[in-house]
Design an enzyme around this catalytic site. Structure first.
Site, PDB file in Angstrom:
ATOM      1  N   TRP A 102       0.839  -1.208   0.000  1.00  0.00           N
ATOM      2  CA  TRP A 102       0.000   0.000   0.000  1.00  0.00           C
ATOM      3  C   TRP A 102       0.863   1.242   0.000  1.00  0.00           C
ATOM      4  O   TRP A 102       0.523   2.249  -0.630  1.00  0.00           O
ATOM      5  CB  TRP A 102      -1.000  -0.019   1.149  1.00  0.00           C
ATOM      6  CG  TRP A 102      -2.060  -1.059   0.943  1.00  0.00           C
ATOM      7  CD1 TRP A 102      -2.295  -2.153   1.706  1.00  0.00           C
ATOM      8  CD2 TRP A 102      -3.023  -1.112  -0.134  1.00  0.00           C
ATOM      9  NE1 TRP A 102      -3.350  -2.887   1.180  1.00  0.00           N
ATOM     10  CE2 TRP A 102      -3.807  -2.272   0.066  1.00  0.00           C
ATOM     11  CE3 TRP A 102      -3.301  -0.299  -1.234  1.00  0.00           C
ATOM     12  CZ2 TRP A 102      -4.853  -2.630  -0.809  1.00  0.00           C
ATOM     13  CZ3 TRP A 102      -4.330  -0.650  -2.100  1.00  0.00           C
ATOM     14  CH2 TRP A 102      -5.096  -1.810  -1.881  1.00  0.00           C
ATOM     15  N   ASP A 170      -1.968   6.554   6.320  1.00  0.00           N
ATOM     16  CA  ASP A 170      -3.022   5.714   5.726  1.00  0.00           C
ATOM     17  C   ASP A 170      -3.373   4.650   6.765  1.00  0.00           C
ATOM     18  O   ASP A 170      -2.711   3.624   6.857  1.00  0.00           O
ATOM     19  CB  ASP A 170      -2.515   5.075   4.436  1.00  0.00           C
ATOM     20  CG  ASP A 170      -3.503   4.037   3.875  1.00  0.00           C
ATOM     21  OD1 ASP A 170      -4.607   3.887   4.443  1.00  0.00           O
ATOM     22  OD2 ASP A 170      -3.159   3.388   2.862  1.00  0.00           O
ATOM     23  N   LYS A 194     -12.473  -1.849   6.196  1.00  0.00           N
ATOM     24  CA  LYS A 194     -11.664  -2.776   6.977  1.00  0.00           C
ATOM     25  C   LYS A 194     -12.174  -2.804   8.420  1.00  0.00           C
ATOM     26  O   LYS A 194     -12.613  -3.830   8.898  1.00  0.00           O
ATOM     27  CB  LYS A 194     -10.182  -2.380   6.948  1.00  0.00           C
ATOM     28  CG  LYS A 194      -9.619  -2.023   5.569  1.00  0.00           C
ATOM     29  CD  LYS A 194      -9.444  -3.212   4.650  1.00  0.00           C
ATOM     30  CE  LYS A 194      -9.143  -2.910   3.201  1.00  0.00           C
ATOM     31  NZ  LYS A 194      -8.008  -2.108   2.867  1.00  0.00           N
TER      32      LYS A 194
HETATM   33  C1  LIG Z   1      -7.507  -1.591   1.535  1.00  0.00           C
HETATM   34  C2  LIG Z   1      -6.424  -0.576   1.653  1.00  0.00           C
HETATM   35  C3  LIG Z   1      -6.281   0.469   0.724  1.00  0.00           C
HETATM   36  C4  LIG Z   1      -7.178   0.597  -0.489  1.00  0.00           C
HETATM   37  O1  LIG Z   1      -8.451   0.953  -0.086  1.00  0.00           O
HETATM   38  P1  LIG Z   1      -9.587   1.258  -1.167  1.00  0.00           P
HETATM   39  O2  LIG Z   1     -10.685   1.760  -0.290  1.00  0.00           O
HETATM   40  O3  LIG Z   1      -9.887  -0.013  -1.865  1.00  0.00           O
HETATM   41  O4  LIG Z   1      -9.075   2.286  -2.089  1.00  0.00           O
HETATM   42  C5  LIG Z   1      -5.285   1.386   0.920  1.00  0.00           C
HETATM   43  N1  LIG Z   1      -4.462   1.313   1.977  1.00  0.00           N
HETATM   44  C6  LIG Z   1      -4.556   0.320   2.901  1.00  0.00           C
HETATM   45  C7  LIG Z   1      -3.610   0.285   4.046  1.00  0.00           C
HETATM   46  C8  LIG Z   1      -5.541  -0.648   2.755  1.00  0.00           C
HETATM   47  O5  LIG Z   1      -5.654  -1.633   3.668  1.00  0.00           O
END
Ligand SMILES: *Cc1c(COP(=O)(O)O)cnc(C)c1O
Length: 358
Positions: A102, A170, A194
């Site tokens: 990511w 993030d 998540k």
């Molecule tokens: C799942 C995830 C993403 C991507 O998320 P989307 O909502 O599908 O764009 C980005 N960063 C992390 C750490 C993730 O777990």
């Protein structure tokens, strides 16, 4: 009806009481005669739902008053662009730390908007975090971006980096798993699917002095200042996902807040790592200092048994345990909604599978 223990990395499991309440309120939200999905986002019912969700999130995370809380769309991937568009503020460079998949995606997207200095990177194929004193920061970085929990590899920071530039995180797969000190961050973002709620809403928590200088050409819906001034309703927000996220925030408060979540999450993850470490049949490839609380990858000593393991786990009501398609093996995601019982059942299943196949 029989519900399974769902170890999905995302969209992930939601707390059952939240799903039950959403079901009860599906056709008639509290006497309104309509579903939340059918409401005007500007009507008093939805405005109250939105305000309560924000207030509960602020309470859970102790968000200081000088931070805006936004409920946006576009996912965390959208924010890979949204962050540079909003936070460069006339600067040409940003620092990024690369600890996995990511991080890499965030770096690639930011490269469309600015000069990215990768201040530190985990060595290729090594699941660890480069120590802070090895980071090569630039003097003129608009911000430093990192990914506190790499969802795919299960590498998590158990410390918050100290840097001069505003810190951007993030937190898609770790937000609400434990208390954090929001004041250490310039901006936190997280896709909801998540650990927060359904897919479709993306949280942004941003210090208010950092917004208002978006890059020319920034889409209005992703201009954080515009959205902050409009209460995240510069256009139609993801109303239903926002509402369900609000139910999750209430559920967290009822459980005792983030201290209680941390306590439960610590116990769950210790149960699983202890079982993995006690066996030669299973192993976890991550540096023990950076093992994730939320996403636990593990491999079988004999990978030819992977398919059987997954099929038998499925029969035992333990689902979505396959590792990410890029790494294989197994991954158990233990978000807030996963009860201790699910982890206990997984560990029992793993021991039994080992007895029969080890
Ligand atoms: C799942 C995830 C993403 C991507 O998320 P989307 O909502 O599908 O764009 C980005 N960063 C992390 C750490 C993730 O777990």
């Amino acid at each position: 009806m029989s519900r399974v223990f769902n170890f999905s990395a995302g969209p992930g499991a939601l707390p059952e009481p939240v799903l039950r309440q959403a079901a009860e309120e599906m056709l008639d939200w509290r006497g309104s005669g309509m579903s939340v999905m059918e409401m005007s986002h500007r009507g008093k019912e939805f405005v109250s739902i939105a305000a309560e969700a924000e207030a509960d999130l602020r309470a859970i995370l102790s968000v200081p008053d000088n931070y805006k809380v936004l409920f946006l769309q576009g996912g965390a991937s959208g924010m890979f662009a949204g962050v540079p568009m909003n936070l460069l503020r006339g600067r040409a460079r940003a620092d990024y730390v690369n600890t996995g998949s990511w991080s890499k995606k965030a770096i690639a997207e930011a490269g469309k908007f600015c000069d990215v200095n990768v201040a530190a990177a985990s060595p290729e194929g090594v699941l660890t975090i480069p120590p802070r004193d090895t980071w090569k920061l630039s003097d003129d970085a608009a911000y430093l971006h990192y990914c506190p929990n790499e969802t795919i590899s299960g590498v998590e920071f158990h410390w918050v980096p100290e840097v001069a530039a505003p810190l951007v995180a993030d937190m898609s797969s770790t937000i609400l798993s434990r208390p954090i000190d929001v004041s250490k961050f310039g901006l936190i973002y997280a896709g909801a699917q998540k650990n927060v709620g359904p897919a479709g809403v993306t949280l942004v928590i941003v210090r208010d002095d950092l917004i208002g200088e978006a890059l020319p050409g920034t889409p209005t819906v992703w201009d954080f200042k515009v959205q902050a001034d409009a209460g995240s309703m510069s256009n139609t927000p993801p109303t239903y996902a926002w509402y369900v996220a609000g139910l999750v925030f209430k559920w967290i408060r009822e459980q005792g807040g983030l201290d209680a979540m941390a306590e439960r999450n610590r116990r769950k993850v210790e149960t699983l790592y202890r079982a993995i470490d006690a066996s030669d049949f299973y192993s976890n490839p991550v540096d023990p200092d950076c093992r994730s609380w939320m996403n636990v990858p593990f491999v079988l000593a004999d990978s030819s048994l992977d398919k059987t393991f997954l099929a038998e786990a499925r029969d035992a009501g333990l689902v979505t345990l396959a590792g990410h398609r890029s790494v294989g093996g197994m991954r158990a995601s233990l978000y807030n909604a996963m009860p201790q019982e699910g982890v206990d059942r997984l560990v029992e299943f793993m021991a039994d599978f080992e007895r029969r196949n080890g």
